[in-house]
Design a protein around this motif. Structure first.
Motif, PDB file in Angstrom:
ATOM      1  N   UNK A  62      46.295  30.747 -14.436  1.00  0.00           N
ATOM      2  CA  UNK A  62      46.920  31.973 -14.938  1.00  0.00           C
ATOM      3  C   UNK A  62      46.727  32.110 -16.443  1.00  0.00           C
ATOM      4  N   UNK A  63      46.805  31.011 -17.168  1.00  0.00           N
ATOM      5  CA  UNK A  63      46.537  31.048 -18.600  1.00  0.00           C
ATOM      6  C   UNK A  63      45.102  31.501 -18.845  1.00  0.00           C
ATOM      7  N   UNK A  64      44.172  30.918 -18.114  1.00  0.00           N
ATOM      8  CA  UNK A  64      42.762  31.282 -18.247  1.00  0.00           C
ATOM      9  C   UNK A  64      42.542  32.760 -17.919  1.00  0.00           C
ATOM     10  N   UNK A  65      43.164  33.244 -16.860  1.00  0.00           N
ATOM     11  CA  UNK A  65      43.055  34.664 -16.500  1.00  0.00           C
ATOM     12  C   UNK A  65      43.564  35.552 -17.636  1.00  0.00           C
ATOM     13  N   UNK A  66      44.695  35.178 -18.227  1.00  0.00           N
ATOM     14  CA  UNK A  66      45.249  35.946 -19.346  1.00  0.00           C
ATOM     15  C   UNK A  66      44.324  35.932 -20.557  1.00  0.00           C
ATOM     16  N   UNK A  67      43.726  34.794 -20.831  1.00  0.00           N
ATOM     17  CA  UNK A  67      42.791  34.682 -21.954  1.00  0.00           C
ATOM     18  C   UNK A  67      41.573  35.569 -21.701  1.00  0.00           C
ATOM     19  N   UNK A  68      41.006  35.480 -20.508  1.00  0.00           N
ATOM     20  CA  UNK A  68      39.792  36.245 -20.200  1.00  0.00           C
ATOM     21  C   UNK A  68      40.035  37.754 -20.163  1.00  0.00           C
ATOM     22  N   UNK A  69      41.264  38.170 -19.850  1.00  0.00           N
ATOM     23  CA  UNK A  69      41.561  39.609 -19.776  1.00  0.00           C
ATOM     24  C   UNK A  69      42.035  40.180 -21.115  1.00  0.00           C
ATOM     25  N   UNK A  70      42.220  39.346 -22.122  1.00  0.00           N
ATOM     26  CA  UNK A  70      42.633  39.800 -23.450  1.00  0.00           C
ATOM     27  C   UNK A  70      41.375  39.944 -24.310  1.00  0.00           C
ATOM     28  N   UNK A  71      41.104  41.165 -24.741  1.00  0.00           N
ATOM     29  CA  UNK A  71      39.871  41.430 -25.485  1.00  0.00           C
ATOM     30  C   UNK A  71      39.712  40.533 -26.708  1.00  0.00           C
ATOM     31  N   UNK A  72      40.804  40.254 -27.393  1.00  0.00           N
ATOM     32  CA  UNK A  72      40.749  39.428 -28.596  1.00  0.00           C
ATOM     33  C   UNK A  72      40.482  37.954 -28.286  1.00  0.00           C
ATOM     34  N   UNK A  73      40.792  37.511 -27.073  1.00  0.00           N
ATOM     35  CA  UNK A  73      40.667  36.095 -26.707  1.00  0.00           C
ATOM     36  C   UNK A  73      39.563  35.820 -25.689  1.00  0.00           C
ATOM     37  N   UNK A  74      38.982  36.849 -25.124  1.00  0.00           N
ATOM     38  CA  UNK A  74      38.125  36.697 -23.937  1.00  0.00           C
ATOM     39  C   UNK A  74      36.946  35.733 -24.109  1.00  0.00           C
ATOM     40  N   UNK A  75      36.463  35.563 -25.330  1.00  0.00           N
ATOM     41  CA  UNK A  75      35.320  34.673 -25.567  1.00  0.00           C
ATOM     42  C   UNK A  75      35.719  33.253 -25.965  1.00  0.00           C
ATOM     43  N   UNK A  76      37.023  32.997 -26.019  1.00  0.00           N
ATOM     44  CA  UNK A  76      37.518  31.677 -26.426  1.00  0.00           C
ATOM     45  C   UNK A  76      37.148  30.622 -25.383  1.00  0.00           C
ATOM     46  N   UNK A  77      36.507  29.525 -25.795  1.00  0.00           N
ATOM     47  CA  UNK A  77      36.198  28.458 -24.838  1.00  0.00           C
ATOM     48  C   UNK A  77      37.480  27.789 -24.321  1.00  0.00           C
ATOM     49  N   UNK A  78      37.527  27.577 -23.004  1.00  0.00           N
ATOM     50  CA  UNK A  78      38.673  26.929 -22.367  1.00  0.00           C
ATOM     51  C   UNK A  78      38.156  25.789 -21.497  1.00  0.00           C
ATOM     52  N   UNK A  79      38.664  24.588 -21.754  1.00  0.00           N
ATOM     53  CA  UNK A  79      38.335  23.416 -20.948  1.00  0.00           C
ATOM     54  C   UNK A  79      39.557  23.078 -20.102  1.00  0.00           C
ATOM     55  N   UNK A  80      39.347  22.973 -18.797  1.00  0.00           N
ATOM     56  CA  UNK A  80      40.431  22.657 -17.862  1.00  0.00           C
ATOM     57  C   UNK A  80      40.420  21.166 -17.568  1.00  0.00           C
ATOM     58  N   UNK A  81      41.596  20.555 -17.646  1.00  0.00           N
ATOM     59  CA  UNK A  81      41.765  19.133 -17.349  1.00  0.00           C
ATOM     60  C   UNK A  81      42.636  19.022 -16.099  1.00  0.00           C
ATOM     61  N   UNK A  82      42.173  18.255 -15.116  1.00  0.00           N
ATOM     62  CA  UNK A  82      42.943  18.147 -13.875  1.00  0.00           C
ATOM     63  C   UNK A  82      42.595  16.881 -13.113  1.00  0.00           C
TER      64      UNK A  82
END
Length: 122
Positions: A62-82
């Motif tokens: 959900x955090x990743x979805x919010x980042x990708x749908x926010x124009x200001x944040x959409x290009x921010x690299x996100x690494x998922x740890x699990x």
């Protein structure tokens, strides 16, 4: 480079932040869940987000979805740890356009290899 570490487990945040500091990434901010992370992301500039997948309030997808749908944040690299090894969960994260993936347990070499994909260092 400013990195946001998001994990609901204090020990995991501590371990990850210590690894980042040993790799000479000193500008690290932490958040306890996706909601707190989103508030920080909308108020400050970050170069990378490293987030856990499973967290209360707002999980990593959900955090990743919010980042990708926010124009200001959409290009921010996100690494998922699990620690998730379910192919359905992995496919869901990939579909959400994650930039990188780290499976727990991991070591400093794994983390460094992921970071080197985003930051070119001398």
């Amino acid at each position: 480079m400013k990195i946001l570490v998001v994990d609901d487990m204090p020990l995991m945040r501590h371990v990850l932040i210590n690894m980042l500091r040993q790799l000479d990434y000193k500008n690290v901010v932490e958040a306890t869940d996706g909601l707190q992370a989103l508030k920080l992301l909308r108020g400050q500039h970050f170069d990378l987000v490293i987030t856990d997948l499973h967290m209360p309030k707002m999980d990593g997808v959900n955090l990743l979805d919010n980042i990708r749908s926010d124009e200001a944040l959409s290009q921010l690299p996100v690494v998922m740890v699990t620690c998730e090894d379910s192919s359905d969960a992995v496919k869901q994260v990939i579909k959400a356009k994650v930039s990188g993936f780290i499976v727990k347990p991991f070591n400093m070499n794994v983390l460094s290899a992921q970071l080197n994909r985003f930051f070119f260092r001398d």
